[in-house]
Design an enzyme around this catalytic site. Structure first.
Site, mmCIF file in Angstrom:
data_model
loop_
_atom_site.group_PDB
_atom_site.id
_atom_site.type_symbol
_atom_site.label_atom_id
_atom_site.label_comp_id
_atom_site.label_asym_id
_atom_site.label_seq_id
_atom_site.Cartn_x
_atom_site.Cartn_y
_atom_site.Cartn_z
ATOM 1 N N GLU A 35 -2.525 -28.479 79.675
ATOM 2 C CA GLU A 35 -2.658 -29.430 80.624
ATOM 3 C C GLU A 35 -4.067 -29.504 81.012
ATOM 4 O O GLU A 35 -4.929 -29.793 82.452
ATOM 5 C CB GLU A 35 -2.664 -28.699 81.941
ATOM 6 N N ASN A 36 -5.398 -29.160 79.662
ATOM 7 C CA ASN A 36 -6.551 -28.920 80.919
ATOM 8 C C ASN A 36 -7.019 -29.872 81.149
ATOM 9 O O ASN A 36 -6.516 -31.219 81.145
ATOM 10 C CB ASN A 36 -7.636 -29.195 79.366
ATOM 11 N N HIS A 87 4.821 -33.966 82.646
ATOM 12 C CA HIS A 87 4.599 -32.682 83.000
ATOM 13 C C HIS A 87 2.925 -32.444 83.003
ATOM 14 O O HIS A 87 2.551 -31.432 83.774
ATOM 15 C CB HIS A 87 5.466 -32.107 82.256
ATOM 16 N N GLU A 88 2.369 -32.871 82.011
ATOM 17 C CA GLU A 88 1.227 -32.203 81.863
ATOM 18 C C GLU A 88 0.133 -32.897 83.245
ATOM 19 O O GLU A 88 -0.849 -32.288 83.939
ATOM 20 C CB GLU A 88 -0.051 -32.464 80.646
ATOM 21 N N HIS A 101 0.319 -31.275 86.027
ATOM 22 C CA HIS A 101 -0.194 -30.131 85.931
ATOM 23 C C HIS A 101 -2.111 -30.190 87.231
ATOM 24 O O HIS A 101 -2.860 -29.270 87.062
ATOM 25 C CB HIS A 101 -0.908 -29.477 84.791
HETATM 26 ZN ZN LIG Z 1 3.319 -26.906 81.903
#
Ligand SMILES: [Zn+2]
Length: 813
Positions: A260-261, A291-292, A295
């Site tokens: 997740e940068n 999902h990412e 984040h």
């Molecule tokens: Zn994750």
């Protein structure tokens, strides 16, 4: 080597150091090394001492603190000791560092198809110092200025902040927002890109030029999921996405699903699906993208203070992604969650490495990588679903909004979040946290007569309240009624009409082991039950029953093979076909495996005949058949492009399945080189490695084990391909001699591999196909060896636990 940061060291350092700004200047050559120069400007307690990190694998490492060059004694174990700090400091560190080939740090991939070099950085969990100097802990956030010099004109550079300037081969990124080291990234190389804009945010998708057609095929879906998810999160969280551009780079050799940068997420490029994909796989990818994105708030904007609160990242991203994708109407992603993610978590929660969701005692950074498991994801997300039913969605979201508002750009702990919910009106959170967050293992929910029984694990007692539904079914599986039940005690009367079968948690809403009112062998055919969530609960009950030796692998396989032809949810079909493959392999006595495999191939054939052309069911059936058939002639005919079922094209992924199977059936391994000629790509290189390791002769197995331990030039994916094909269940007799050699090789393996790769190589390559008392003893002796202190302990314990499960399940009725 470097020393893993301990929690007490992190706490001490955070008291001394603050207000960090980093200037990172990278010169990326085409050789094996690159140049990294970092200037860290930071405030500190005057006169104090602390340390920064830079890889111990560097050469020509130099550091100046406030203009004074540090002497050699300041460097050891990947750390630079900093003494006599001023109120404001400048630390300048330069080093030549090696590119990585293990999917961590600054990873280099050379494309097998066109020879191009691609770079990306993965700093999670503690790999940042392998590519720049830093204070590597989550609660010492810094702003960054990156200057990157690339070796070719056609390279591009992306990172956590938008590109500010480019002049020739020199790229400058804008000053970043405050970032934790573990999500600082860089993507550089001749990447192919597609861009779009949504709601003022510039979106970009990147992939290697050689897979550009796959990227283009997926782009519309990827952009749409991204747009929908941004809209949903903006509405739910009340804080706009704060990191500027949103780049999604699809990269090779990636160990996790994605990372997740902030502003520059990297995702494993298999999800671009170069071959045919089922709708369930495309939906699961949507979940990964969402999902990412979750984040960017949970983890990136507000970050856990220390790794023991990893659940503040993962449980929320997991929960939000399933909620948001399901809400778009694409698919009920909770079915996928139940049949794949929950099983992953259940195994972990009842395994040797079980730990509470929060406060999991991660005393050092490396140790916490082990807790990056199905508990932090699936159990955590299930606990949040239960929380929402306890406090209500409005209070849940209001608490989250004040959490983002209060802790933006900083760090927080579980207690901070619980306080936000309490202020928003939630009650009883201390009790909830004790029961759900701080206690490991699973309750068992069962029906006894007319009572619902909650059995709490004796070693980890918790008073968990479960908000569930109980369904009554007929003997044919037809649902007769469903009632909501809140489980508050260890036994309560069920006030429901009579039914042949009662299923607790029929909507799959909680986290518990579930036993319906009938034993497994007397259940109706599971696929006859209409609600996919109830089917998930029944299938997971079989898996759990096997784990606890309540039924034998043979019985489980019989029930599964009986049910599969009627199954209608593609995600369930795929997961259960995979489980059937597992059951017909390691779980059975070696002498029973060929027969079971043939039965599975028969069911796959039956599914194939019944499936509509081009359907997901058809694709799942073909894959299963290609992995199980003993009909070498059929495989050859299909590889020649003849007599394929209508609706199936043997794409390159399916071709490799066929080649792998042909090799296992004893066909001349020359077929592997021929196929690699045809598919001279990075994916083909890994597939060829997989097939070569599966060649059924002792010399090939020996060579594979040698490569696994000793080869310095193989990337992580080729190593995984070897590990997973070393001990194949159908090659039991061939590999008997290899078991001892494997055990003897583990110390050398542990000394040469590390990070994410080592545990996966140990569990992946372990001789689980030789589940017998002798192997068990060998593993126990291995686990006791003093030269194995550290990383392999957990994977070895997991292998041992699996062997114990197999041995006791085989003797079950
Ligand atoms: Zn994750």
């Amino acid at each position: 080597m470097s020393t893993s940061l301990r929690r007490d060291e992190a706490i001490a350092r955070a008291r001394v150091v603050g207000s960090i700004h980093a200037e990172v200047d990278l010169d990326l050559g085409l050789g094996d090394w690159f140049t990294s120069r970092t200037v860290l400007r930071f405030a500190a307690t005057e006169g104090a001492a602390t340390f920064a990190e830079i890889s111990g694998a560097g050469r020509d490492v130099r550091a100046l603190l406030n203009g004074r060059e540090l002497t050699a004694d300041a460097f050891s174990d990947g750390r630079i000791q900093l003494r006599d700090l001023a109120a404001d400091n400048v630390l300048e560190v330069s080093a030549e560092l090696p590119y990585a080939n293990d999917g961590e740090a600054l990873h280099r991939h050379v494309d097998a198809n066109d020879g191009s070099t691609y770079l990306y950085a993965m700093s999670f969990l503690d790999a940042a110092p392998r590519w720049f100097a830093c204070f590597d802990q989550p609660d010492l956030k810094a702003t960054y200025d990156f200057t990157v010099t690339v070796p070719e004109d056609d390279w591009i550079v992306r990172g956590n902040a938008p590109v500010a300037a480019q002049s020739g081969r020199q790229w400058k990124l804008a000053t970043s927002k405050p970032l934790s080291t573990y999500f600082v990234t860089l993507v550089a190389g001749p990447w192919a890109g597609l861009s779009a804009t949504h709601d003022g945010i510039r979106l970009e998708l990147l992939a290697r030029a050689s897979v550009r057609p796959d990227l283009e095929r997926s782009a519309e879906d990827l952009f749409q999921v991204t747009r929908d998810s941004f809209d949903a999160y903006h509405e739910l969280f009340g804080v706009r996405y704060p990191f500027g551009d949103y780049v999604q780079a699809f990269v090779p050799d990636f160990n996790a699903g994605a990372m997740e940068n902030p502003g520059c997420v990297v995702l494993r490029d298999q999800v671009l699906f170069r071959g045919a994909a089922t709708r369930a796989e495309v939906m699961s990818r949507a979940g990964l993208v969402a999902h990412e994105m979750a984040h960017q708030w949970f983890g990136d904007l507000v970050t856990m203070r220390w790794w023991d609160d990893l659940w503040l990242n993962e449980s929320f991203a997991e929960y939000m992604a399933h909620r948001v994708i399901t809400a778009t109407g694409r698919a009920d992603l909770w079915v996928d969650f139940g049949i794949t993610r929950k099983n992953w978590g259940s195994e972990a929660d009842q395994g040797p490495g079980s730990h509470p969701i929060a406060g999991n005692g991660a005393e050092d950074a490396q140790g916490s990588l082990e807790n990056f498991d199905g508990i932090s994801y699936a159990k955590g997300a299930s606990a949040l679903r239960q929380l929402v039913s306890l406090i209500g969605d409005e209070v849940f979201l209001a608490g989250l909004r004040s959490y983002f508002d209060r802790y933006a750009w900083g760090n927080a702990s579980a207690a901070d979040l619980l306080a936000c919910w309490t202020e928003a009106g939630a009650e009883g959170l201390d009790e909830w946290a004790r029961a759900w967050l701080l206690t490991q293992d699973m309750d068992l929910l069962a029906v006894e007569g007319t009572d619902l029984v909650r059995q709490v694990p004796a070693e980890h007692p918790a008073q968990r309240v479960h908000a569930i539904e109980v369904a009554g079914l007929s003997s044919e599986g037809a649902e007769l009624f469903r009632v909501p039940v809140v489980v508050t005690g260890d036994r309560q009367a069920l006030d429901v009409p009579p039914a042949d079968l009662l299923v607790p948690d029929a909507g799959d809403q909680t986290w518990a082991r579930v036993r319906p009112s009938l034993p497994a062998a007397r259940l109706p055919r599971i696929s006859a039950v209409a609600d996919p969530a109830t089917r998930v609960v029944l299938y997971n009950g079989l898996r759990d029953g096997l784990r606890h030796a309540e039924l034998s692998p043979t019985t489980a396989l019989d029930l599964l093979l009986d049910s599969l032809p009627g199954e209608t949810a593609p995600s369930i079909t795929s997961a259960m076909l995979a489980w059937a493959g597992d059951l017909s392999g390691d779980w059975l006595e070696p002498g029973l495996r060929a027969g079971a495999r043939a039965r599975l191939a028969g069911v796959a054939q039956q599914l194939l005949v019944a499936a509509a052309p081009g359907s997901d069911e058809q694709l799942a059936a073909v894959r299963s058949l290609l992995a199980t058939t003993s009909d070498a002639a059929l495989l050859r005919v299909w590889l020649a492009g003849d007599d394929l079922p209508v609706g199936i094209t043997l794409d390159q992924d399916l071709r490799w399945l066929a080649v792998h199977r042909l090799v296992m059936l004893g066909t001349d391994p020359g077929v592997i080189d021929q196929e690699y000629e045809r598919d001279h790509t990075s994916t083909g290189r890994v597939a060829a490695r997989r097939a070569r390791t599966a060649v059924p002769d002792a010399a090939s197995k020996q060579a594979a084990l040698d490569l696994l331990v000793n080869a310095a030039d193989l990337g992580n994916y080729e190593l995984y391909a070897i590990a997973e094909n070393l001990f194949l269940p159908e090659q039991h007799d061939l590999t008997t001699e290899l078991v001892q050699q494997w055990a003897d090789s583990i110390p050398a393996l542990a000394s040469r591999r590390g990070g994410w790769v080592l545990p996966r190589l140990v569990t992946g390559s372990a001789p689980s196909s030789h589940a017998d008392p002798a192997t068990r003893q060998l593993l126990e002796e291995l686990a006791r060896r003093s030269d194995l202190a550290g990383p392999p302990a957990r994977p070895l314990a997991e292998v041992l636990a699996r062997i114990d499960q197999v041995l006791s399940a085989r003797s079950a009725g």
